[in-house]
Design a protein around this motif. Structure first.
Motif, PDB file in Angstrom:
ATOM      1  N   ALA A  29     -35.590  27.422 -36.301  1.00 18.58           N
ATOM      2  CA  ALA A  29     -36.900  27.166 -35.704  1.00 18.58           C
ATOM      3  C   ALA A  29     -37.877  26.814 -36.819  1.00 18.58           C
ATOM      4  CB  ALA A  29     -37.375  28.378 -34.919  1.00 18.58           C
ATOM      5  N   THR A  40     -33.837  24.461 -32.173  1.00 15.93           N
ATOM      6  CA  THR A  40     -34.845  24.659 -31.123  1.00 15.93           C
ATOM      7  C   THR A  40     -35.742  23.440 -30.969  1.00 15.93           C
ATOM      8  OG1 THR A  40     -36.424  25.666 -32.656  1.00 15.93           O
ATOM      9  CG2 THR A  40     -34.892  27.146 -31.536  1.00 15.93           C
ATOM     10  N   ALA A  96     -41.906  32.782 -26.842  1.00 18.45           N
ATOM     11  CA  ALA A  96     -40.501  33.020 -26.513  1.00 18.45           C
ATOM     12  C   ALA A  96     -40.250  34.362 -25.814  1.00 18.45           C
ATOM     13  CB  ALA A  96     -39.648  32.903 -27.777  1.00 18.45           C
ATOM     14  N   ILE A 111     -38.393  34.237 -31.173  1.00 20.71           N
ATOM     15  CA  ILE A 111     -36.957  34.145 -30.852  1.00 20.71           C
ATOM     16  C   ILE A 111     -36.205  35.330 -31.445  1.00 20.71           C
ATOM     17  CG2 ILE A 111     -34.865  32.791 -31.255  1.00 20.71           C
ATOM     18  CD1 ILE A 111     -36.693  30.278 -31.162  1.00 20.71           C
ATOM     19  N   LYS A 164     -32.799  35.058 -20.219  1.00 17.65           N
ATOM     20  CA  LYS A 164     -33.437  33.763 -20.041  1.00 17.65           C
ATOM     21  C   LYS A 164     -32.648  32.963 -19.010  1.00 17.65           C
ATOM     22  CE  LYS A 164     -36.414  34.666 -23.315  1.00 17.65           C
ATOM     23  NZ  LYS A 164     -37.800  35.051 -22.953  1.00 17.65           N
ATOM     24  N   VAL A 221     -34.715  28.411 -21.104  1.00 12.88           N
ATOM     25  CA  VAL A 221     -34.083  27.844 -22.295  1.00 12.88           C
ATOM     26  C   VAL A 221     -33.368  26.565 -21.868  1.00 12.88           C
ATOM     27  CG1 VAL A 221     -32.298  28.106 -24.059  1.00 12.88           C
ATOM     28  CG2 VAL A 221     -33.787  30.025 -23.529  1.00 12.88           C
ATOM     29  N   PHE A 227     -36.158  27.039 -26.758  1.00 12.53           N
ATOM     30  CA  PHE A 227     -36.991  28.098 -26.191  1.00 12.53           C
ATOM     31  C   PHE A 227     -38.403  27.547 -25.967  1.00 12.53           C
ATOM     32  CE2 PHE A 227     -33.629  30.490 -28.172  1.00 12.53           C
ATOM     33  CZ  PHE A 227     -33.529  31.676 -27.465  1.00 12.53           C
ATOM     34  N   ASN A 244     -42.664  28.528 -25.793  1.00 17.33           N
ATOM     35  CA  ASN A 244     -43.632  29.416 -26.446  1.00 17.33           C
ATOM     36  C   ASN A 244     -44.584  30.032 -25.413  1.00 17.33           C
ATOM     37  OD1 ASN A 244     -44.903  30.600 -28.680  1.00 17.33           O
ATOM     38  ND2 ASN A 244     -46.403  28.958 -28.793  1.00 17.33           N
ATOM     39  N   VAL A 269     -31.691  33.809 -37.384  1.00 16.24           N
ATOM     40  CA  VAL A 269     -32.840  32.983 -37.008  1.00 16.24           C
ATOM     41  C   VAL A 269     -33.483  32.479 -38.283  1.00 16.24           C
ATOM     42  CG1 VAL A 269     -35.075  32.893 -35.830  1.00 16.24           C
ATOM     43  CG2 VAL A 269     -33.209  34.287 -34.879  1.00 16.24           C
TER      44      VAL A 269
END
Length: 593
Positions: free
Chosen positions: A397, A425, A453, A326, A484, A459, A449, A451, A316
């Motif tokens: 992200a 993202t 997350a 995330i 998700k 998703v 994603f 917020n 990430v």
């Protein structure tokens, strides 16, 4: 001088008229129900008997109170039964000629002081009033379905309506436990004026094949917290009713976004008007049923579908709230996570943010201290993208800036091993532009994603024209693994949720800019009449007016529709630095921060 309203007539005993009659009878009013159909009158009486019996069974009213409610409701087939009513509410079919015929007939029946209310949500109250004998006593009284449950009532004044009539029905609405909102005469008023534009865009999105009906509905339920998806809601309202309302809105606004989507006409012409017909966008067990059943359009696991690639470790990139959230989602699901940022300090701070979030979960009893420690142990912070060399999936992200993202994807292309899937993202930028910054655009996909997350279940899986089946399948499988709900969409501005949400928000701003309604009234209308968890102005101030404006501009650039141009008031507030909660002032003022 107040207008006493001890006796109220309801003309039209369909679903809405029956609901209004129940509300009035339960509130102690003598109710005269009028319908030319004896069968409709009998159904209304049975419905009131059934609902009051349920209320007794649940301990909400006594048997004696039930008998009193039933005694206050009488049905007739002749309009002359309304002679003693101080207020008559017509809820006949949404036809100008039909409604005007009722109002004109009542002119010769009721007392001069009686108030006449139309339940229209699409026709001109002013025009109906002008053609009656006493236009000053005609107004709109728009209840929402189901009337016994929904708290909103829109009180619609024309330029001819007397203040006395408005005050009388407003006071009545409050006595009924409703929240009256005063609005002017325009098609759809506040709630439907915003709701039906959104529903129309959802129908158009489905019609063009951009996303499936199931994915559109799931996206708006899970991404916005709405009680129903837009296509299921169209089936509940009635596709024919929606088309009538949109026709009226378009005639008044000339906004292409209000021009009924052709699929609405096609469904109406085919008799597929929604739940009441047993089929609309979905197919139901029987006419009137709320239970959908599988049909030819219901998705099924594709035979021979390409499996995704194996994912054991995830990278990430980013150090903000979204990146931290995330990373937490992946670590909680058992993935090893490499959390990278522009410096070791920023990466460590992001990991500490995750630790604080997990600590709150422990305090609330959602996870154990051992699970928290194990989750944190799976997160390795790093100050360089070089740490992503062995991950199977890299998710960026970082800032919502295309050049920043393109530079990052060029770096990921060099650093990540062959076969790794690279995901962005982004919520508004073209995914394919990120893909083309790499030598492996087939491995690049959008993974949007929402917020926060860890809490939001949706998703959006965004496939470009270059994305390969394996990369797409990988992201869908991973999304399901982290619990998700993945929905598929193509690479265009707004994807599903923002493409439907932000025009609705923009139209709300236009209402305020045109001085049609206040932010407070609009927020109340959408929460109480539409079941929205937040009103549009509450949401705009939380999201940030600058963020909202950027998304509106992206949608306008993509689709070139004049109706999508950002509202001038939104432009002005952003220019003034009033960006919402984060600056202490947006559409409302907040405490200093």
């Amino acid at each position: 001088m107040d207008i006493p309203l001890p006796t109220i007539a309801v003309v039209g005993l369909g679903t809405m008229g029956t609901g209004i009659a129940e509300v009035l009878a339960r509130a102690g009013r003598e109710v005269i129900g009028i319908d030319i159909s004896d069968a409709a009158a009998r159904r209304a009486a049975r419905a009131l008997e059934a609902s009051t019996a349920r209320a007794v069974g649940r301990g909400r009213i006594s048997a004696a109170e039930r008998r009193a409610v039933l005694a206050r409701f009488r049905t007739f087939s002749d309009l002359r039964a309304a002679a003693d009513a101080g207020l008559v509410i017509e809820v006949v079919p949404e036809s100008y000629e039909t409604k005007l015929g009722v109002l004109r007939a009542l002119d010769g029946i009721v007392a001069p002081s009686a108030v006449l209310a139309t339940g229209t949500n699409a026709l001109s109250v002013t025009r109906l009033a002008a053609e009656s004998a006493r236009p000053e006593r005609v107004l709109g009284l728009h209840f929402f379905h189901p009337a016994p449950v929904m708290r909103l009532v829109e009180v619609v004044s024309s330029v001819l309506t007397s203040d006395r009539a408005v005050a009388a029905v407003t006071a009545l609405a409050r006595e009924l436990g409703k929240e009256p909102v005063a609005v002017g005469d325009r098609p759809g008023f506040v709630a439907d004026g915003l709701l039906f534009g959104y529903l129309n865009q959802a129908a158009a999105m489905y019609e063009c094949g951009y996303a499936s009906r199931e994915d559109i509905d799931a996206a708006m339920r899970l991404g916005c917290g709405l009680p129903m998806g837009p296509l299921a809601l169209l089936d509940l309202i009635g596709v024919d009713t929606a088309r009538t309302v949109l026709d009226a809105m378009h005639a008044a606004s000339h906004d292409r976004l209000h021009a009924p989507s052709p699929v609405l006409r096609q469904l109406v012409d085919a008799g597929l008007t929604g739940r009441k017909a047993g089929r609309g966008f979905y197919t139901y067990e029987a006419p009137g049923s709320a239970v959908p059943v599988p049909d030819a359009l219901t998705p099924s696991p594709a035979a021979g579908a390409v499996p995704g690639r194996q994912v054991a470790s995830v990278g990430v990139v980013g150090s903000g709230t979204m990146a931290s959230g995330i990373a937490e989602v992946f670590a909680v699901a058992g993935y090893g996570v490499v959390l990278t940022a522009r410096s070791p300090e920023k990466a460590a701070a992001a990991r500490e943010r995750i630790a604080a979030s997990l600590a709150r979960s422990v305090d609330r009893g959602r996870i154990s201290a051992g699970a928290r420690d194990a989750t944190l142990a799976r997160i390795v912070p790093a100050g360089s993208a070089d740490a992503l060399a062995e991950v199977d999936l890299a998710v960026e992200a970082v800032a919502e800036d295309l050049e920043v993202k393109r530079r990052l994807f060029a770096t990921l292309d060099k650093v990540c091993r062959p076969g790794a899937v690279l995901a962005t993202t982004t919520s508004s930028l073209p995914v394919v532009a990120c893909a083309r910054a790499t030598s492996r655009p087939a491995d690049v996909v959008g993974m949007h994603f929402f917020n926060p997350a860890p809490a939001m279940k949706l998703v959006e899986v965004v496939r470009t024209v270059l994305t390969c089946d394996e990369a797409h399948a990988t992201v869908r499988e991973v999304a399901a693994t982290v619990r998700k709900h993945p929905v598929d969409c193509g690479d265009r501005a707004g994807f599903i949720v923002n493409a439907l949400l932000f025009p609705y928000l923009n139209n709300a701003v236009k209402m305020v800019g045109e001085h049609y309604a206040t932010p407070d009234d609009i927020d109340a209308a959408m929460k109480l009449g539409g079941g929205y968890p937040m009103g549009p102005f509450e949401l705009l101030d939380v999201v940030g007016l600058d963020v909202s404006l950027a998304i509106e501009r992206a949608l306008h650039r993509e689709f070139r529709d004049p109706g999508l141009a950002p509202a001038p008031l939104l432009e002005h507030l952003v220019a003034a630095g009033c960006l919402g909660r984060k600056t202490g002032r947006g559409f409302r003022e907040y405490g200093r921060r």
